[in-house]
Every structure is written in structure tokens, then in C-alpha cells.
Scaffold this motif. Structure first.
Motif, PDB file in Angstrom:
ATOM      1  N   THR A  72      48.140  23.019  36.422  1.00  0.00           N
ATOM      2  CA  THR A  72      48.326  24.071  35.455  1.00  0.00           C
ATOM      3  C   THR A  72      47.693  24.243  34.224  1.00  0.00           C
ATOM      4  N   ARG A  75      44.467  25.963  35.374  1.00  0.00           N
ATOM      5  CA  ARG A  75      44.759  27.390  35.553  1.00  0.00           C
ATOM      6  C   ARG A  75      44.801  28.102  34.231  1.00  0.00           C
ATOM      7  N   MET A  76      45.364  27.421  33.253  1.00  0.00           N
ATOM      8  CA  MET A  76      45.973  28.271  31.975  1.00  0.00           C
ATOM      9  C   MET A  76      44.437  28.664  31.178  1.00  0.00           C
ATOM     10  N   TRP A  79      43.984  31.974  33.009  1.00  0.00           N
ATOM     11  CA  TRP A  79      44.790  33.011  32.716  1.00  0.00           C
ATOM     12  C   TRP A  79      44.523  33.362  31.265  1.00  0.00           C
ATOM     13  N   GLY A  82      41.809  35.808  31.173  1.00  0.00           N
ATOM     14  CA  GLY A  82      42.394  36.986  31.688  1.00  0.00           C
ATOM     15  C   GLY A  82      43.046  37.917  30.257  1.00  0.00           C
ATOM     16  N   LEU A 126      39.738  33.286  40.208  1.00  0.00           N
ATOM     17  CA  LEU A 126      40.880  33.661  40.631  1.00  0.00           C
ATOM     18  C   LEU A 126      41.117  34.284  41.951  1.00  0.00           C
ATOM     19  N   VAL A 132      50.033  35.155  41.935  1.00  0.00           N
ATOM     20  CA  VAL A 132      49.658  35.703  40.717  1.00  0.00           C
ATOM     21  C   VAL A 132      48.339  35.578  40.398  1.00  0.00           C
ATOM     22  N   ASP A 133      47.876  34.371  40.703  1.00  0.00           N
ATOM     23  CA  ASP A 133      46.333  34.296  40.279  1.00  0.00           C
ATOM     24  C   ASP A 133      45.302  35.273  40.761  1.00  0.00           C
ATOM     25  N   LEU A 136      45.879  38.514  38.996  1.00  0.00           N
ATOM     26  CA  LEU A 136      45.227  38.581  37.616  1.00  0.00           C
ATOM     27  C   LEU A 136      43.678  38.801  37.912  1.00  0.00           C
TER      28      LEU A 136
END
Length: 204
Positions: A72, A75-76, A79, A82, A126, A132-133, A136
Motif C-alpha cells: 500500500t 501504491r500510494m 496514486w 495521479g 498502474l 482501481v490501479d 487510474l
């Protein structure tokens, strides 16, 4: 065993896209158009110098540790980029109105290096994910008019890499001036071909 940390990237990443806005308002305040080029200059001047000064980071996960790590925070990082790209396009674009030519070019180049240079690189990570990844990643590509890459790269490039069927592979001896327009156009056309085949398989 050294482990990479996402923390430096979570701190640094918001700073780079913010240069678009910092540069804009510094140009407004001082009257010097060069500040509109701030993000562009940072990418091509400051970043190479920092790379050379800091050196290589050899920290990496072992296969065993990789299986145990919480993904996570990493991944942040993706994100966050994004969000940054979305802000750069939708909040930054109105700032480009009514600028002088010199400032407008700087603003466009700075926006491009953030959303096209960095943004597409992060979107590439992504679109190899699910859910969701991937959505995005497709969003990040679509706001820079490069949405077809999500189809062509995953379904075309990875299947045809280093063959004549791959638009992203240069020919032996091909110059960048011949490769770049061919790659962009053929990638776009091949994405349509792949998506048409996908639709036909689904009965459309």
C-alpha cells in the motif's frame, strides 16, 4: 538486507508538480518569463545534477521479503502522482490563458514534463495492475490524450516486443526522427485494431 522506502517519494513527489504553480506565480510577481519554465528546467537540469550527486540506490527487496511487504505505501506513490497530474491539467491549464508567448511556452513545457513525462511513466506502472490501479492509469493517460497506450502497451507491445509488429521497437539503424512519428502513429492505429478484435470476440 537493505529495503527501499516509499517515504522519500511521498515527500518529494508533490514538490515537483507544485513547481508549475510556483513558477507561474513567480513569473507573475517578478515579470520574468523564465520562471514559467521552472518544472521543465528542474527536470532537465536539477534532476540530473541530483542524480549524479546522490549516486545509485542499491536497496532492493529479496524475493522472500517482497512476498511479505505491504504494497500500500508503494501504491500510494503512484496514486499521489495521479492526483498531481489531474491538478496540473485541470487547475494549471486555466493559468495558461492570456499569457505572453514566452510564458505560455514555458507553462506548456512545464505541464508537459509533469503530466506527459512523469505522468505517463507512473501510468505505465498502474496499467499493469487491476481494478482501481488500472483505472487510474487509464485516467492519467487519457488526460494527456494518450489513452490508447493502455491497450497497445499491454496487449500489443508485451506480445510483440522486438519484432516488426511492435511500434515501440525501433528498426536497426533507424533514427529517432524516423522512429518517433512512426511509433506514435502506429501505436495509435494498432490500439484501434486490438480493441476492434476484442469487441468482435465479445460479439460487438
Amino acid at each position: 538486507e537493505e529495503h527501499p522506502s516509499p517515504l522519500p517519494y511521498l515527500i518529494i513527489l508533490p514538490l515537483f508538480p507544485s513547481l508549475l504553480f510556483v513558477g507561474h506565480y513567480l513569473a507573475e510577481w517578478t515579470g520574468y518569463a523564465v520562471f514559467s519554465y521552472l518544472a521543465f528546467l528542474a527536470a532537465f537540469a536539477a534532476v540530473p545534477v541530483i542524480d549524479e550527486t546522490v549516486g545509485k540506490d542499491h536497496a532492493n527487496f529479496s524475493a522472500r521479503r517482497f512476498a511479505e511487504v505491504n504494497p500500500t505505501p508503494f501504491r500510494m506513490v503512484l496514486w499521489l502522482m495521479g492526483v498531481a497530474c489531474t491538478v496540473a491539467v485541470f487547475a494549471g491549464t486555466p493559468l495558461s490563458l492570456n499569457l505572453s508567448w514566452g510564458r505560455w511556452i514555458g507553462h506548456v513545457l512545464s505541464t508537459g514534463i509533469i503530466t506527459g513525462g512523469l505522468g505517463i511513466t507512473f501510468a505505465h506502472e498502474l496499467i499493469h495492475k487491476d481494478g482501481v490501479d488500472r483505472q487510474l492509469g487509464m485516467w492519467m493517460l487519457s488526460i494527456v490524450c494518450y489513452g490508447h497506450f493502455a491497450i497497445e502497451h499491454v496487449e500489443g507491445h508485451h506480445k510483440n516486443v522486438a519484432t516488426y509488429q511492435d511500434p515501440a521497437t525501433s528498426r536497426l539503424g533507424e533514427s529517432i526522427y524516423a522512429f518517433l512519428p512512426r511509433s506514435i502513429l502506429d501505436s495509435y492505429l494498432h490500439a484501434w485494431t486490438l480493441e476492434r478484435e476484442n469487441a468482435q470476440r465479445r460479439g460487438y
